[in-house]
Every structure is written in structure tokens, then in C-alpha cells.
Design a protein around this motif. Structure first.
Motif, mmCIF file in Angstrom:
data_model
loop_
_atom_site.group_PDB
_atom_site.id
_atom_site.type_symbol
_atom_site.label_atom_id
_atom_site.label_comp_id
_atom_site.label_asym_id
_atom_site.label_seq_id
_atom_site.Cartn_x
_atom_site.Cartn_y
_atom_site.Cartn_z
ATOM 1 N N LYS A 76 -40.327 -8.345 81.968
ATOM 2 C CA LYS A 76 -38.909 -8.343 82.304
ATOM 3 C C LYS A 76 -38.124 -7.768 81.130
ATOM 4 O O LYS A 76 -38.206 -8.256 80.010
ATOM 5 N N LEU A 77 -37.367 -6.725 81.400
ATOM 6 C CA LEU A 77 -36.567 -6.093 80.348
ATOM 7 C C LEU A 77 -35.478 -7.031 79.867
ATOM 8 O O LEU A 77 -34.936 -7.816 80.650
ATOM 9 N N PRO A 78 -35.117 -6.953 78.583
ATOM 10 C CA PRO A 78 -34.011 -7.764 78.072
ATOM 11 C C PRO A 78 -32.699 -7.389 78.763
ATOM 12 O O PRO A 78 -32.516 -6.254 79.214
ATOM 13 N N THR A 79 -31.797 -8.349 78.815
ATOM 14 C CA THR A 79 -30.456 -8.102 79.335
ATOM 15 C C THR A 79 -29.617 -7.492 78.228
ATOM 16 O O THR A 79 -29.601 -8.001 77.102
ATOM 17 N N ILE A 80 -28.926 -6.407 78.534
ATOM 18 C CA ILE A 80 -28.027 -5.784 77.553
ATOM 19 C C ILE A 80 -26.641 -6.384 77.775
ATOM 20 O O ILE A 80 -26.021 -6.178 78.816
ATOM 21 N N HIS A 81 -26.179 -7.161 76.796
ATOM 22 C CA HIS A 81 -24.864 -7.798 76.910
ATOM 23 C C HIS A 81 -23.742 -6.869 76.442
ATOM 24 O O HIS A 81 -22.628 -6.943 76.955
ATOM 25 N N SER A 82 -24.049 -6.051 75.466
ATOM 26 C CA SER A 82 -23.030 -5.095 75.022
ATOM 27 C C SER A 82 -23.718 -3.907 74.375
ATOM 28 O O SER A 82 -24.835 -4.002 73.886
ATOM 29 N N ARG A 83 -23.006 -2.799 74.403
ATOM 30 C CA ARG A 83 -23.484 -1.587 73.731
ATOM 31 C C ARG A 83 -22.258 -0.889 73.163
ATOM 32 O O ARG A 83 -21.215 -0.830 73.811
ATOM 33 N N GLN A 84 -22.404 -0.398 71.936
ATOM 34 C CA GLN A 84 -21.273 0.210 71.248
ATOM 35 C C GLN A 84 -21.762 1.384 70.403
ATOM 36 O O GLN A 84 -22.749 1.259 69.681
ATOM 37 N N LEU A 85 -21.061 2.502 70.497
ATOM 38 C CA LEU A 85 -21.356 3.652 69.652
ATOM 39 C C LEU A 85 -20.788 3.352 68.271
ATOM 40 O O LEU A 85 -19.584 3.112 68.127
ATOM 41 N N ILE A 86 -21.643 3.309 67.238
ATOM 42 C CA ILE A 86 -21.171 2.925 65.902
ATOM 43 C C ILE A 86 -21.148 4.081 64.911
ATOM 44 O O ILE A 86 -20.546 3.957 63.843
#
Length: 188
Positions: A3-13
């Protein structure tokens, strides 16, 4: 662990002309949370071409590599442009870099590079039945084309300036593929 991890947030840094860095907040199936960063490659990916002049002669290139600050021997390569599939991109790149086009293009394998932290795919393309067709590209200086016989494999692998893992892996795959074709022509 399937089961793939849940992505809670993604941000271009971070972003440059060539690279983008993305930060992700992940939650794994066991509840563990982690923050990861990854390099984002081009959305379309790239191609690495194995141009075979004949059944034994591959056309390599020697060009400047800024990462190692030297001239490296390897295979023609480049990014895929908008609207191109891997075979179209491969034919364009060999026209620009070695001055040939191919009548027979075949996807051998798709590679990733350090998938733990880089999102990028390289499509390895076998190019056969070449014919002269030079087109201008974006290279800052002429690229040296180096014909090499795969039958002189040990000498090729011993070259100090042949160090790029993708080129070496693609050459191994091609050598094995073409060797198996000699034994069984229906393989290709």
C-alpha cells in the motif's frame, strides 16, 4: 508493504532552469509520518539511444559533461520535447547528435535513476537501419562521434571516459539482445 503512503502535502521548495525540488509529507500504512524531498525530472522524461551502424558497430559520442567537468564517452541522449513519444525523440536526438536517422526504432527498456529521490524516466531506444540525416541541435560545440565494435566489448568497458551508468547498462542490454537475436532471429 504494497500500500502506497498517503501524501498529505506537497510543496515546491526550490527551482532552477534545470531542476525542481519537491517536499512531500507522507503517512505510511503503519501510521508513521515522514517528510521526503525529491528532485523532479522533466514530465516527459528523456531518451538514451543505442544507434547501430551495422550489426556490430555502435555509434557513441564524446561530449563535455559539466557534472564531472570532463569529456565523457557515452550514448546519444536528450529530453523528450512536447508532443514527442520516445521513438520520435530518439530519432530527433540522433539526427542532432550523430547526423543519422533510423528506419527501425525499438524501445528496449525504461530506466529510472535513483528512484528513492529522483522522479525521472529514461527510455532506452535501439536504433537500426541508419541513414545520413544531419539536423542542427542545441549543443554548444560539435560532438565527436566514435564508432565502436561491440565485439571489442572488453576494450570498450575498459575506457576510463565511459563511466555513465545508463550508457553502460544500455550497452549491456543491447549486446545481450543482439547476441540472442543472432542465436534466434525471431527475438527482435
Amino acid at each position: 508493504m504494497s500500500k502506497l503512503p498517503t501524501i498529505h502535502s506537497r510543496q515546491l521548495i526550490a527551482e532552477t532552469r534545470l531542476f525542481r525540488v519537491e517536499q512531500l509529507q507522507l503517512e505510511f500504512s503503519n501510521g508513521q509520518q515522514r517528510q521526503y524531498e525529491r528532485l523532479l525530472g522533466g514530465e516527459r522524461g528523456s531518451v538514451l539511444i543505442v544507434p547501430m551502424l551495422d550489426d556490430d558497430t555502435v555509434l557513441l559520442i564524446r561530449e563535455y559533461s559539466v557534472g564531472s567537468n570532463d569529456y565523457q564517452l557515452g550514448l546519444p541522449k536528450g529530453r523528450m520535447e512536447a508532443g514527442e513519444d520516445p521513438l520520435q525523440a530518439a530519432n530527433r536526438e540522433i539526427r542532432e547528435e550523430i547526423g543519422y536517422a533510423a528506419r527501425d526504432l525499438r524501445l528496449i527498456k525504461t530506466f529510472t535513476i535513483a528512484p528513492a529521490y529522483i522522479r525521472h524516466q529514461t527510455h532506452v531506444i535501439l536504433a537500426r537501419n541508419l541513414y545520413p540525416d544531419k539536423q542542427s541541435g542545441d549543443e554548444p560545440e560539435p560532438i565527436e562521434v566514435v564508432p565502436w565494435e561491440l565485439s571489442k566489448w572488453d576494450e570498450l568497458i575498459a575506457q576510463a571516459d565511459l563511466s555513465e551508468a545508463r550508457s553502460i547498462a544500455a550497452l549491456y542490454l543491447t549486446r545481450d539482445l543482439l547476441g540472442s537475436v543472432d542465436a534466434n532471429p525471431s527475438r527482435l
